[in-house]
Design an enzyme around this catalytic site. Structure first.
Site, short mmCIF file in Angstrom:
data_model
loop_
_atom_site.label_atom_id
_atom_site.label_comp_id
_atom_site.label_asym_id
_atom_site.label_seq_id
_atom_site.Cartn_x
_atom_site.Cartn_y
_atom_site.Cartn_z
N LYS A 29 0.85 -1.20 0.00
CA LYS A 29 0.00 0.00 0.00
C LYS A 29 0.88 1.25 0.00
CE LYS A 29 -4.02 1.86 2.58
NZ LYS A 29 -4.91 1.62 3.73
N SER A 104 -9.76 1.28 2.73
CA SER A 104 -8.97 2.10 1.83
C SER A 104 -7.86 1.34 1.10
CB SER A 104 -8.34 3.27 2.60
OG SER A 104 -7.42 2.79 3.58
N SER A 128 -9.78 -0.94 6.92
CA SER A 128 -9.22 -0.81 5.57
C SER A 128 -8.48 -2.01 5.01
CB SER A 128 -8.32 0.41 5.50
OG SER A 128 -9.12 1.55 5.39
N1 GLN Z 1 -13.29 3.63 6.17
C1 GLN Z 1 -12.63 4.01 7.38
C2 GLN Z 1 -12.21 5.44 7.29
O1 GLN Z 1 -12.43 6.02 6.29
C3 GLN Z 1 -11.43 3.14 7.64
C4 GLN Z 1 -10.24 3.54 6.87
C5 GLN Z 1 -9.01 2.79 7.26
O2 GLN Z 1 -9.06 1.76 7.95
N2 GLN Z 1 -7.86 3.37 6.89
O3 GLN Z 1 -11.68 5.99 8.20
#
Ligand code: GLN
Length: 426
Positions: A29, A104, A128
């Site tokens: 990532k 994400s 995410s």
């Molecule tokens: N969807 C969640 C957020 O937008 C989790 C994102 C993540 O785990 N980086 O914060």
């Protein structure tokens, strides 16, 4: 090579000769620092930024002989559930064309689902790793807080997040976890699992043996979920039962407030963590002139809409006069969530729920409605608030062919338990 827009860059990083991951590819990532290779966090702010050092997990991948085939696309700074907020374009779901891959870490899940990499690393602040694993039909693990070093992970909300593995099977995800886990002198929040009653032989635990396993099902995490998802979830529980596990319902009353608490805490931490992107310390320059104007210009041009929204809301939640009303309340809710999980896990080996309450959304569908998007994190965010380990494994597909993930949550440093349970399914 993938046409899902899953990579931001495909610079290859070669690891050492030999080692447990020799000959294997691990996509990474783009919020994990790679020495000499651009790391953008999916943001225009960091376009062209090349870290001068490796994250600890990258060093461990290299030492294990892995090849990194590229840096994967992601929601900007990890803020999103669909991998549509990247400055480098949205990612498409290779397992459900026309749908989002989840986020994400959507790029990481997509390359694994498409077979373009053997494994991938994502980061999980509020789901995410698990969300894209569920949406793309692969396995993802969010480790216990402190099991994996965050050194070199560009921080979004550091009290919540962990780097975690994605792979086609539970055993492979466990192999990758084995390589990256363990204490790190550069991250004071890391812990040695051996001091918490376990070892690091995660892959050995993937033996599929669920005989006698006690599964708690928090009814709150099924309420309001899509019917097709609930049906597929129960099929997976039936499968585990047929292999010797048993289940009972448990209560997690606090989770009703978990998403709200998560977003207040995550945005508050983000507003402070992202202050360094001012065009001076990090990020695109806002040009010469008055410092305030230059700072504002850098951030106005460098950040996307979702990031701006969160920095503003987080700054507001922490401001004098509102701190007690929002941030402190969210911390109280966090303590309550932790307590609830401890209680539920005192009577069960693992807790099971759908990873996501909905199947993968159509592309473009959720961007205009951030609140609905935040609510999709209802089942994953409580786990981050409680700092516990969780795995998402493919539970099957809906009748219309959309992947559904089963989430299994364990006690702190209970990775082997969730790996063993999950390996009965994938
Ligand atoms: N969807 C969640 C957020 O937008 C989790 C994102 C993540 O785990 N980086 O914060």
């Amino acid at each position: 090579m993938t046409d899902y827009n899953a990579y931001i860059a495909t610079d290859t990083i070669e690891g050492a000769e030999g080692g447990p991951l020799a000959g294997k590819t691990v996509a990474v990532k783009d919020n994990i620092s790679t020495k000499g290779v651009q790391t953008t966090c999916g943001s225009a702010m960091l376009e062209g930024y090349v870290p001068p050092y490796d994250a600890t997990v990258i060093k461990r991948l290299k030492d294990a002989g892995a090849t990194i085939p590229g840096k994967t696309n992601m929601d900007e700074f990890g803020m999103g559930t669909t991998t549509e907020t990247s400055a480098y374009g949205a990612v498409e779901n290779p397992a459900a064309r026309g749908r989002v891959p989840g986020g994400s870490s959507g790029g990481s899940a997509a390359v694994v689902a498409a077979g373009d990499a053997d494994y991938a690393l994502g980061s999980d602040t509020g789901g995410s790793v698990r969300c894209p694993a569920a949406f793309c039909g692969v396995v993802g693990i969010k480790p216990t807080y402190g099991l994996v070093s965050r050194y070199g992970l560009v921080a979004y909300a550091n009290s919540l997040e962990q780097i975690g593995p994605l792979a086609p099977t539970v055993e492979e995800a466990a192999e990758l976890l084995e390589v990256i886990a363990g204490p790190d002198e550069r991250d004071g929040t890391t812990r040695d699992a051996r001091e918490h009653g376990t070892d690091y032989d995660f892959a050995d635990a993937a033996d599929g043996d669920v005989e006698g396993l006690s599964i708690g099902v928090p009814t709150e995490l099924l309420d309001g979920a899509d019917e097709r998802v609930v049906e597929t979830f129960w099929d997976a529980i039936d499968e585990l039962e047929s292999r010797g596990a048993s289940y009972h319902e448990v209560d997690l009353p606090s989770v009703e407030h978990a998403v709200e608490a998560y977003y207040v805490i995550a945005m508050s931490e983000a507003s402070s963590n992202l202050a360094r992107f001012d065009g001076v310390r990090y990020g695109q320059s806002g040009g010469e002139g008055n410092w305030n104007e230059s700072f504002a210009k850098a951030r106005d041009e460098g950040f996307g809409e979702e990031v701006k929204r969160r920095v503003l809301l987080g700054t507001y939640a922490l401001s004098a006069g509102y701190h007690d009303k929002y941030y402190k309340k969210a911390q109280d809710a966090r303590a309550w969530v932790k307590q609830d999980f401890d209680e539920a896990l005192s009577g069960a080996d693992v807790l099971a729920s759908p990873t996501m309450p909905v199947p993968p959304m159509k592309r473009g569908e959720s961007l205009d409605d951030p609140l609905t998007m935040y609510l999709a994190d209802a089942n994953t965010t409580p786990v981050n608030l409680a700092n516990l380990p969780a795995i998402s494994v493919p539970a099957g597909e809906t009748d219309d062919g959309l992947p559904v993930g089963l989430q299994l949550v364990g006690p702190a440093f209970g990775e082997k338990t969730i790996i063993r349970a999950g390996s009965a399914l994938a």
